[in-house]
Design an enzyme around this catalytic site. Structure first.
Site, mmCIF file in Angstrom:
data_model
loop_
_atom_site.group_PDB
_atom_site.id
_atom_site.type_symbol
_atom_site.label_atom_id
_atom_site.label_comp_id
_atom_site.label_asym_id
_atom_site.label_seq_id
_atom_site.Cartn_x
_atom_site.Cartn_y
_atom_site.Cartn_z
ATOM 1 N N SER A 166 66.950 9.837 -21.183
ATOM 2 C CA SER A 166 67.599 10.526 -20.068
ATOM 3 C C SER A 166 66.659 10.597 -18.884
ATOM 4 C CB SER A 166 67.981 11.950 -20.473
ATOM 5 O OG SER A 166 66.820 12.763 -20.586
ATOM 6 N N ASP A 167 67.235 10.827 -17.704
ATOM 7 C CA ASP A 167 66.400 11.212 -16.580
ATOM 8 C C ASP A 167 65.857 12.613 -16.861
ATOM 9 O OD1 ASP A 167 65.114 11.176 -14.135
ATOM 10 O OD2 ASP A 167 66.839 10.404 -13.056
ATOM 11 N N TRP A 168 64.853 12.994 -16.126
ATOM 12 C CA TRP A 168 64.017 14.133 -16.498
ATOM 13 C C TRP A 168 64.671 15.495 -16.257
ATOM 14 C CZ3 TRP A 168 62.076 10.254 -18.393
ATOM 15 C CH2 TRP A 168 60.795 10.181 -18.920
#
Length: 606
Positions: A166-168
């Site tokens: 995932s993005d952060w």
């Protein structure tokens, strides 16, 4: 830790040289491995739909073929050094200020033809080891929960065998739902995924589903040998090496785009002749600052940075008096210095406070024009001196219409990295002929482009943007996609196609002779565009489908080859959910940019 600050990806895109980008990938991988890093969170390969996007500098282009070609080079370079690249952000991610909540609505054909082909090349051609899902929603589904993107297309159609992270922090929106859609790792910590054990006990997910994600993570570790190699915690000898700094300078030199070069005092304003230019005045907000780009996720802790002023002074030597005038206004003494100068260089443009990653940086740009004070400085200098060179720094298009005709030369220098000042001096003084070509269109007015909406929670992306939109609207760009001047001129002749008819699965090769008609050695980038003649669906007037470079001495000619995958001529048929190659004529246009007339030939698909 300190590392080599290479030019931003958009400037590397302006080199139009995937082999050079592969070398950059190799170098960055070597540097991150020196501190034990196994996954490099690059390349950003989202399409530049609009130049106000805050992270424009991190991607390569407004065009899917160009972006895919550059990304493949980078990924292959990174992964050749045992580091896993991460193709990001999947998908349709090109707004910063609303990135955590926006739902981008896009029809399936536009998604397939504009926003996914470069990701497919990262998977199929470069065999990227990981993919990062985007923050935003696409057609009502968060990207980390989009089974259509992650399971059906990425893994099902493209055969992706790596892992999806995932993005952060805010890029994961569920536990079971995300895993079931195809997300393998929540980054940077388990917030939602901490609930997976309870979900397993409650029967909401099976061990088999969790095992599938674990298997993908382990497969990547084993394929890249992470289980076997010794981990390095810090080896500074692998960073900021002379070879890497030389490469950073080479890339910056190759990525500079000469947009304008008019006569001044009987000769083109550029290159500067050190024997004739005895008094050089340097102005502008970016002349004496280390302007490396965004301070968000792409921030680099650089070593020594060669500013534009330092680079020009070093190249000019003792024989040239270089005067730096700080500030955005000229007092009486400054006016006199500008009036008496043999040449004036104004290094202006954008900074990290103007554009960058949202929440950790400036976010999206407010507009495409220069700051008002900088435009006024350009006009003031141009009123005093006929040999004014404007150097623009920034992530993407900057409008030039308001002041362009007042100055002799304009150079797009992006954020040129730690060696940018030295590279700028190389180009301005003619030690290297500029070879950069724009990876985006610079319009005359922002209104010439599709609207940029970074406030609404639902936006719709149409089929056309950039040069494809301008071409359909019949609106000329101020500076066309693919364009760039140099210190010579090139001619094109003898266009030939490898076959008069083609079928799906084949490769069509166009060959053309390029001739250097001037007195300076330089690199030319031949570009191949395709027009689908009589298509039953909407097409762009031109689509880039190949490009190639030739390095030619004065008077030299060379034959360039531009291979086109015939499958890239197909369109996505929504009714049948399949690619369709229409049995029609396709006009092949080989030209120096997206707006030039070029040489033309026709091939027919069967």
């Amino acid at each position: 830790v300190p590392a080599t600050a290479f030019p931003v990806a958009m400037m590397r895109g302006a080199t139009w040289d995937p082999s050079l980008e592969r070398r950059v990938g190799e170098a960055i991988a070597q540097e991150v491995r020196s501190i034990g890093v196994d996954v490099l969170l690059a390349p950003t390969m989202n399409i530049l739909r609009h130049p106000r996007w805050g992270r424009a500098q991190e991607t390569y282009s407004e065009d899917t073929h160009h972006t895919g070609s550059m990304a493949v080079g980078f990924i292959e370079g990174v992964q050749s050094r045992g580091v896993i690249a991460s193709a990001k952000h999947l998908a349709v991610n090109s707004i910063e200020d609303t990135r955590h909540r926006v739902d981008v609505r896009v029809d399936e054909r536009t998604l397939r033809e504009v926003y996914l082909p470069h990701f497919r090349r990262a998977v199929v051609d470069a065999r990227v080891g990981s993919v990062m899902s985007a923050y935003n929603q696409v057609n009502g589904a968060w990207c980390d929960q989009s089974a259509h993107l992650l399971r059906d297309i990425l893994r099902g159609e493209w055969g992706f065998a790596g892992f999806v992270e995932s993005d952060w922090i805010l890029g994961t929106h569920g536990d079971v739902e995300s895993v079931r859609a195809g997300l393998d790792i929540e980054m940077p910590a388990a917030v939602h995924f901490d609930r997976l054990a309870a979900a397993l006990e409650a029967g909401r997910i099976t061990e088999r589903e969790i095992d599938a994600a674990v298997r993908r993570i382990l497969r990547a570790q084993l394929c890249f040998g992470l289980d076997a190699r010794a981990r390095v915690t810090d080896d500074p000898t692998q960073r900021l090496t002379p070879a890497h700094l030389a490469l950073a300078r080479e890339v910056a030199r190759r990525g500079m785009v000469l947009l304008r070069n008019e006569p001044s005092r009987g000769a083109p304003a550029l290159p500067l002749d050190a024997a004739a230019v005895r008094r050089l005045v340097v102005l502008g907000r970016n002349a004496d600052v280390a302007n490396l780009g965004d301070r968000g996720s792409s921030n680099v802790i650089a070593g020594d940075v060669v500013t534009a002023l330092e680079g020009l002074r070093a190249r000019a030597g003792a024989a040239v008096a270089v005067t730096h005038l700080a500030g955005a206004t000229l007092d009486a003494a400054g006016q006199q210095a500008v009036r008496e100068a043999d040449a004036v260089v104004i290094v202006t443009g954008l900074q990290a406070d103007d554009e960058g990653e949202a929440t950790v940086g400036a976010g999206d740009r407010d507009g495409l024009a220069l700051p008002t004070a900088e435009e006024a400085l350009i006009r003031a200098a141009a009123a005093l001196n006929t040999r004014v060179v404007v150097v623009l720094e920034g992530g993407a298009a900057i409008l030039t219409r308001a002041w362009r005709d007042d100055v002799a030369a304009v150079v797009m220098a992006f954020y040129p990295g730690a060696m940018g000042g030295a590279a700028l001096a190389d180009v301005l003084f003619g030690d290297a002929a500029p070879s950069g070509r724009l990876p985006f269109s610079i319009p005359e007015r922002e209104a010439d482009l599709p609207a940029f909406d970074n406030t609404s929670e639902t936006v719709t992306y149409g089929y056309l943007h950039g040069y494809r939109h301008l071409g359909r609207a019949g609106v000329a760009a101020a500076h066309a996609f693919g364009s760039g001047l140099t210190y010579t001129t090139f001619g094109y002749s003898e266009l030939a196609l490898s076959a008069p008819t083609v079928r799906a699965g084949q490769t069509l090769t166009a060959t053309v002779t390029v001739t250097n008609r001037g007195a300076v050695r330089a690199i030319e980038t031949a570009q191949l565009y395709v027009t689908a003649v009589g298509s039953r669906v909407e097409r762009a007037p031109r689509d880039l489908r190949a490009f190639a470079q030739v390095d030619l001495a004065p008077g030299q000619s060379a034959r360039g080859a531009l291979p086109v995958r015939v499958d890239d001529l197909a369109y996505w048929d929504v009714a049948t959910s399949a690619w369709v190659l229409e049995p029609i004529a396709y006009e092949v246009i080989v030209a120096p940019d997206a707006a030039a007339e070029g040489l033309r030939a026709t091939v027919r698909a069967e």
